[in-house]
Design an enzyme around this catalytic site. Structure first.
Site, short mmCIF file in Angstrom:
data_model
loop_
_atom_site.label_atom_id
_atom_site.label_comp_id
_atom_site.label_asym_id
_atom_site.label_seq_id
_atom_site.Cartn_x
_atom_site.Cartn_y
_atom_site.Cartn_z
N PRO A 85 59.86 16.12 -97.20
CA PRO A 85 60.00 16.03 -98.65
C PRO A 85 61.38 15.57 -99.13
CG PRO A 85 59.86 18.31 -97.92
CD PRO A 85 59.50 17.46 -96.75
N ASN A 86 61.33 14.75 -100.15
CA ASN A 86 62.49 14.23 -100.88
C ASN A 86 63.25 13.13 -100.13
OD1 ASN A 86 62.18 16.05 -103.16
ND2 ASN A 86 62.77 17.66 -101.74
N ARG B 78 69.45 10.04 -103.90
CA ARG B 78 69.51 11.49 -103.80
C ARG B 78 70.84 11.92 -103.16
NH1 ARG B 78 66.47 15.09 -99.20
NH2 ARG B 78 67.13 17.12 -99.97
N TYR C 164 73.86 12.31 -98.34
CA TYR C 164 72.86 11.56 -97.55
C TYR C 164 73.15 10.06 -97.47
CZ TYR C 164 70.30 15.95 -97.98
OH TYR C 164 69.93 17.27 -97.91
N ASN D 58 62.25 14.28 -89.14
CA ASN D 58 63.16 14.94 -90.07
C ASN D 58 62.30 15.79 -90.99
OD1 ASN D 58 64.93 15.85 -91.97
ND2 ASN D 58 66.05 13.91 -92.17
N ALA E 166 63.42 19.97 -96.03
CA ALA E 166 63.47 21.40 -96.37
C ALA E 166 62.44 22.23 -95.60
CB ALA E 166 63.31 21.58 -97.87
N HIS F 250 63.38 24.76 -92.73
CA HIS F 250 63.97 26.09 -92.87
C HIS F 250 62.95 27.20 -93.05
CE1 HIS F 250 67.44 23.57 -93.09
NE2 HIS F 250 67.07 23.04 -94.25
N ASP G 147 54.34 25.29 -85.80
CA ASP G 147 53.18 25.38 -84.91
C ASP G 147 52.66 23.99 -84.55
OD1 ASP G 147 53.34 28.12 -84.86
OD2 ASP G 147 51.63 28.47 -86.21
N GLU H 22 63.99 16.54 -83.30
CA GLU H 22 64.26 16.92 -84.70
C GLU H 22 65.57 16.25 -85.11
OE1 GLU H 22 64.79 21.16 -85.08
OE2 GLU H 22 65.69 20.97 -87.08
N HIS I 262 68.42 15.35 -88.44
CA HIS I 262 68.91 15.56 -89.80
C HIS I 262 70.04 14.58 -90.08
CE1 HIS I 262 66.58 19.22 -90.15
NE2 HIS I 262 66.97 19.50 -88.92
N LEU I 263 70.05 14.07 -91.28
CA LEU I 263 71.13 13.17 -91.70
C LEU I 263 72.44 13.94 -91.83
CD1 LEU I 263 68.92 11.53 -94.40
CD2 LEU I 263 69.98 10.22 -92.54
N SER I 264 72.36 15.08 -92.51
CA SER I 264 73.54 15.92 -92.71
C SER I 264 73.61 16.93 -91.56
CB SER I 264 73.43 16.64 -94.05
OG SER I 264 72.36 17.58 -94.03
N ARG J 126 76.46 23.50 -94.18
CA ARG J 126 76.04 23.57 -95.59
C ARG J 126 75.63 25.00 -95.96
NH1 ARG J 126 71.92 18.90 -96.60
NH2 ARG J 126 72.39 19.49 -98.77
N ARG K 121 70.24 26.79 -94.90
CA ARG K 121 70.01 25.62 -94.05
C ARG K 121 70.41 25.87 -92.59
NH1 ARG K 121 68.97 21.55 -97.93
NH2 ARG K 121 70.10 21.94 -99.86
C1 DQA Z 1 67.95 17.33 -94.16
C2 DQA Z 1 68.64 18.69 -94.32
C3 DQA Z 1 67.74 19.67 -95.03
O1 DQA Z 1 68.41 20.91 -95.20
C4 DQA Z 1 67.37 19.16 -96.41
O2 DQA Z 1 66.47 20.04 -97.04
C5 DQA Z 1 66.86 17.78 -96.40
C6 DQA Z 1 67.46 16.80 -95.49
C7 DQA Z 1 68.90 16.26 -93.56
O3 DQA Z 1 68.37 15.24 -93.12
O4 DQA Z 1 70.11 16.45 -93.56
O5 DQA Z 1 66.00 17.41 -97.19
O6 DQA Z 1 66.85 17.49 -93.28
#
Ligand code: DQA
Length: 149
Positions: free
Chosen positions: A10-11, A18, A23, A73, A76, A79, A86, A100, A102-104, A109, A113
């Site tokens: 998501p997002n 964003r 990001y 990725n 959210a 978390h 599963d 897995e 993550h950009l950040s 943070r 997270r």
């Molecule tokens: C994220 C980190 C997550 O905490 C956050 O909710 C995201 C992006 C990252 O790529 O850094 O949407 O997965």
């Protein structure tokens, strides 16, 4: 021909606008271009994004049914989604690599997270390197992909 699924939660469809300080200002289409450039001959990058948990889980089932390695990725969902965890477990239990990404760096943070319910069943995790998290994951996943996937 190897197909690698690059799944985004998501997002992440809003990348570019964003929170660019966190990001970056490049979009998911820019990421697709970079990964396609990195992919060696015979490797197809299948990059997808959804805001919907059920859709993401369905794509993980598809990875199992068609033997595709996965870069994920979970955004959210990382978390708190035990359903996603599963589904990730079904992928790795099937012997497919799932990295897995993550950009950040979530550990640098907010406290919520710092927990990933996914990491414990993933093959590995790469975080904090922007698009390089995905690019490194692509080479890692290819070195671990079962022959003929
Ligand atoms: C994220 C980190 C997550 O905490 C956050 O909710 C995201 C992006 C990252 O790529 O850094 O949407 O997965």
């Amino acid at each position: 021909m190897t197909r690698v699924l690059v799944l985004n939660g998501p997002n992440l469809g809003r990348l570019g606008t964003r929170e660019p300080d966190i990001y970056g200002s490049e979009t998911l289409e820019d990421l697709r271009t970079q990964l396609e450039q990195d992919a060696p001959d015979g490797v197809t990058v299948d990059l997808r994004q959804t805001d919907d948990e059920g859709t993401l889980i369905g794509w993980l089932h598809e990875a199992v049914d068609t033997s595709m390695p996965v870069i994920l990725n979970p955004a959210a969902f990382t978390h708190y989604s035990y359903a996603l965890r599963d589904a990730v477990s079904i992928v790795t239990e099937a012997g497919l690599p799932l990295i897995e990404v993550h950009l950040s760096n979530p550990h640098a943070r907010e406290e919520f997270r710092h927990t990933s319910v996914v990491t414990g069943v993933a093959t590995g995790v790469i975080a904090g390197l922007g698009f390089d998290s995905y690019r490194l994951a692509l080479s890692a996943v290819l070195r671990r992909a079962p022959a003929g996937s």
